[in-house]
Structures are given as C-alpha cells and as structure tokens.
Enzyme design. Structure first.
Site, PDB file in Angstrom:
ATOM      1  N   ASP A 149       1.137  -1.160  -0.134  1.00  0.00           N
ATOM      2  CA  ASP A 149      -0.160  -0.166  -0.014  1.00  0.00           C
ATOM      3  C   ASP A 149       0.860   1.406   0.046  1.00  0.00           C
ATOM      4  OD1 ASP A 149       1.009  -0.161   2.526  1.00  0.00           O
ATOM      5  OD2 ASP A 149      -0.658  -0.259   3.685  1.00  0.00           O
ATOM      6  N   CYS A 152       4.771  -0.225   2.607  1.00  0.00           N
ATOM      7  CA  CYS A 152       5.410  -1.551   3.069  1.00  0.00           C
ATOM      8  C   CYS A 152       6.695  -1.496   3.726  1.00  0.00           C
ATOM      9  CB  CYS A 152       5.652  -2.575   1.627  1.00  0.00           C
ATOM     10  SG  CYS A 152       6.602  -1.716   0.680  1.00  0.00           S
ATOM     11  N   HIS A 274       9.018  -4.528  -3.566  1.00  0.00           N
ATOM     12  CA  HIS A 274       8.218  -4.725  -2.434  1.00  0.00           C
ATOM     13  C   HIS A 274       8.931  -5.409  -0.933  1.00  0.00           C
ATOM     14  CE1 HIS A 274       4.469  -5.341  -0.144  1.00  0.00           C
ATOM     15  NE2 HIS A 274       5.074  -6.650   0.241  1.00  0.00           N
TER      16      HIS A 274
END
Length: 281
Positions: A149, A152, A274
């Site tokens: 979002d 992270c 990520h």
C-alpha cells in the site's frame, strides 16, 4: 465421524481453472472502478491486482506441490492394482498389454499436467519467492506478508521493532521520525536524492517537499529511508534478497543491537519492488 472429502488431481485442476476465471472477473471489475484520469486510484488498483494474482498463484502452486509430493509410484501402483483386479479372471498376454498401455497413458498424462502447471506458475515472481523461502527456511524463518500500500517499508520496520525489541510504533510515527531525521541531516542525504524527471540533485525546496511526502503520504521508501531508520534506532537492518548477497545497513550497530530483518522482492509486483518481513517457523 464425518468422512473427509479428498479432491482428485482432476478436481483440483478444475477448481484452479474456476478460481482463475473468478479472479479475471474480479480484475475486470476493479479496472472498471477506475475513473478516467484518476492516476492515484489506477496505481492502487494495479497494486491490488498484482497482489491478487500473486496470492492465487502461490496458493495454487502450494496445492499442486502437496499433490505432487504424493508418490507417483503410489498412483501407478493403485492403478495397476485396479487393473489387476479387473483382469484377475483372465491373465493372458492381451490383458498384460492392456495393463501396460494404461500405465503408460497414466504416466504421460501426469507428466503433461505437471509440465503445464509448472509453465503457468514458473515466472520470475514465483522463482524469486521460492528462492527467498528456501533461504529463510535455512535460517528457521518464513516470510511475514506486509500489505502493498506504499507503506510496506515502514510497516515492515514496525513489525520487526515489535518482534526484536518489543517496542510498538505506528506507521505514521515511523514516517515522521524518518522525515525529521532527513531534514536534520540534509547535507548527508540530499546528494543521494534526484528529481525523477530531470535526474538532477534536489534543490533545498524540493528536498523539503520530499521530506514532507515521507511524513504525510504513502510515498514508497527505499535505501535512503533505510539508512535513516538504522541511525534513528541505532540498529542494523538486514535485507534478505533472492539475487546477489544479502545486505546489512548500519553495520556499525552490529555490536549494539540485533538486526531488523526485511525481505526484498524485486519481482513481486508489476509496479516495482516490495518489502516483506520475517517470522520464526
């Protein structure tokens, strides 16, 4: 006692196909929910879609792994036993040929199914995840999923601080600490930041704007923020990654505190990198 229903491989593969169809319908619905020109919503939806695809692919792969861990010989022997029972009253050379033909067909069918599924689930994201899972398994750890979002990195730090030090923070608190630290150490960090359009080093005004975004938006964090966080908490931060060697930021704190451990995924989402974190197995 209720009997447990066990799916056959054909049933599992059919369910997987249905799950993928349902996923595509959900993806189309998400895409339609984006108003034209709404870049922020478009980015959020793209991240949602990527996360949905990854989770489904991982779940289906693990289910296939469990099925494939059953001995293939057991499957063949089961088929052989059934055929033998069918032909027990007529043990002729013709029956033997039929038996061998059915076993050969079964082997070929199993090989085709496995090859097809491996091709579907053998992309860069899956390979990277499997490498990371194995590296962490060797350390007695597993991946702890962090939402994609924009927060992270900060969410991963929050999780690790709680796990390693017992201290509880919120993402907004961590973002504010990072922003303040960058502002107070501008000369150390501004050389490592550049304007995304021009590639030039940020001006003082642009640097202040960058720090404000760190504090008040879901702006993605990277190496600059990791170095700041290492100094803020006087702790090393270890980055486990599939490609190359793992990296430790803040090695000067190795003798002071246990490292916070983050997992870096280069290929998890189509929009970029990520961060996840870890938990003990």
């Amino acid at each position: 006692m209720e009997s447990v229903s066990v799916e056959s491989k054909d049933e599992v593969l059919q369910r997987h196909r249905n799950e993928k169809k349902n996923m595509q319908c959900k993806i189309q619905s998400l895409k339609k929910s984006v108003a034209k020109g709404d870049r922020k919503r478009k980015k959020e939806v793209a991240e949602q879609i990527a996360e949905i695809e990854v989770k489904l692919n991982q779940k289906q792969f693990e289910e296939l792994e469990r099925l494939n861990n059953e001995s293939v010989e057991d499957v063949f022997n089961s088929s052989l036993e059934k055929i033998s029972l069918d032909d027990s009253t007529n043990k002729t050379s013709r029956a033997e040929k039929r038996r061998k033909k059915k076993i050969t067909q079964l082997k070929e069918r199993e090989a085709t199914i496995q090859e097809h599924e491996i091709k579907n689930l053998g992309g860069a994201r899956h390979k990277e995840t499997q490498t990371l899972l194995q590296k962490l398994k060797n350390l007695g750890m597993s991946i702890y999923d962090i939402p994609s979002d924009g927060n992270c990195l900060y969410s991963a730090i929050v999780h690790q601080l709680k796990e390693v030090t017992g201290k509880i923070y919120t993402v907004p608190e961590i973002r504010m600490k990072t922003s303040d630290f960058l502002k107070n150490n501008k000369d150390d960090y501004i050389p490592y930041l550049s304007h995304p359009d021009t590639g030039n080093i940020l001006t003082d005004e642009q640097f202040d704007d960058y720090c404000n975004q760190v504090a008040n938006t879901a702006q993605w964090g990277g190496e600059v923020e990791l170095r700041a966080l290492s100094h803020i908490f006087n702790t090393p931060i270890k980055i486990v990654q599939a490609e190359g060697f793992d990296i430790t930021i803040g090695i000067e704190y190795n003798d002071c505190n246990k490292p916070l451990i983050l997992v870096f995924h280069r290929h998890m989402y189509g929009l970029g990198e990520h961060y996840n974190t870890v938990c003990l197995i």
